[in-house]
Design an enzyme around this catalytic site. Sequence first.
Site, PDB file in Angstrom:
ATOM      1  N   GLY A  47      58.522 100.402  20.033  1.00  0.00           N
ATOM      2  CA  GLY A  47      57.138 100.652  20.415  1.00  0.00           C
ATOM      3  C   GLY A  47      57.019 100.780  21.922  1.00  0.00           C
ATOM      4  N   GLN A  52      53.043 100.740  30.007  1.00  0.00           N
ATOM      5  CA  GLN A  52      54.449 100.442  30.318  1.00  0.00           C
ATOM      6  C   GLN A  52      55.135 101.571  31.080  1.00  0.00           C
ATOM      7  OE1 GLN A  52      55.242  99.171  26.003  1.00  0.00           O
ATOM      8  NE2 GLN A  52      56.651  97.909  27.183  1.00  0.00           N
ATOM      9  N   CYS A  95      60.118  92.882  24.420  1.00  0.00           N
ATOM     10  CA  CYS A  95      59.295  93.901  25.073  1.00  0.00           C
ATOM     11  C   CYS A  95      60.143  94.631  26.106  1.00  0.00           C
ATOM     12  CB  CYS A  95      58.107  93.223  25.760  1.00  0.00           C
ATOM     13  SG  CYS A  95      57.004  94.375  26.570  1.00  0.00           S
ATOM     14  N   LEU A  96      60.036  95.960  26.123  1.00  0.00           N
ATOM     15  CA  LEU A  96      60.832  96.747  27.072  1.00  0.00           C
ATOM     16  C   LEU A  96      60.447  96.443  28.521  1.00  0.00           C
ATOM     17  CD1 LEU A  96      60.874 100.188  25.210  1.00  0.00           C
ATOM     18  CD2 LEU A  96      62.768  98.565  25.427  1.00  0.00           C
ATOM     19  N   HIS A 137      51.160  94.209  19.109  1.00  0.00           N
ATOM     20  CA  HIS A 137      51.818  94.045  20.413  1.00  0.00           C
ATOM     21  C   HIS A 137      51.482  95.236  21.332  1.00  0.00           C
ATOM     22  CE1 HIS A 137      55.704  93.026  22.756  1.00  0.00           C
ATOM     23  NE2 HIS A 137      55.326  94.189  23.244  1.00  0.00           N
ATOM     24  N   GLU A 138      51.537  96.457  20.773  1.00  0.00           N
ATOM     25  CA  GLU A 138      51.290  97.652  21.602  1.00  0.00           C
ATOM     26  C   GLU A 138      49.807  97.766  21.987  1.00  0.00           C
ATOM     27  OE1 GLU A 138      53.868  98.796  22.805  1.00  0.00           O
ATOM     28  OE2 GLU A 138      55.259  98.008  21.313  1.00  0.00           O
ATOM     29  N   HIS A 141      49.122  95.617  24.835  1.00  0.00           N
ATOM     30  CA  HIS A 141      49.505  96.226  26.119  1.00  0.00           C
ATOM     31  C   HIS A 141      48.344  97.013  26.715  1.00  0.00           C
ATOM     32  CE1 HIS A 141      53.688  95.456  26.982  1.00  0.00           C
ATOM     33  NE2 HIS A 141      54.088  95.794  25.782  1.00  0.00           N
TER      34      HIS A 141
HETATM   35 NI    NI Z   1      55.945  95.402  24.845  1.00  0.00          NI
END
Ligand code: NI
Length: 172
Positions: A47, A52, A95-96, A137-138, A141
């Site tokens: 995701g 991000q 998370c990236l 989660h996304e 963000h």
């Molecule tokens: Ni994330």
Amino acid sequence: MSTLYDIINVPHPSLKAVANPIDSVTNDIRKQMDTMLATMYDAPGIGLAANQVDILNRVLVMDLAGTDEKKNPICMANPEIIYESEEMSVMEEGCLSIPHQAAEVERPAIVRVKYLDYNGNPAELEAEGLLSHCVQHEIDHLNGTLFIDYLSSLKRNMILKKVEKLKKQNLI
Ligand code: NI
């Protein structure tokens, strides 16, 4: 070979910002979705939200297909949670933007999300399990919330320090 976005890491301020709704899914937004998907596959991750990649609009992409499976991209603009179950679910999340860290997060087990799809059409998704955690989660963000915000400040600071250390060692 298409260009990829750079993924920003904590403590970049854009990760704390609330992203703006888009007016409609234009060709530019579709191009952004394509590049976000390519960036997410390259990372690799399941995701990615616009914050991000330092774009503050309400766009996210996901794909939960395994590496050996056919790609199954989901693109959302202006996603909105319209139902969440009382039943909760605990899963380990990463998370990236918080590289190489993970922690258990509790969220509603089932959610229903309405959004605009890749073609700009209104769509709905009911999600449970990993997909439910991922879409929540996304969407978080897009509201400037990270999974570490659900942890104790002790745990959160420990994770932030570890990321800081990895940066200093040029490992991320
Ligand atoms: Ni994330």
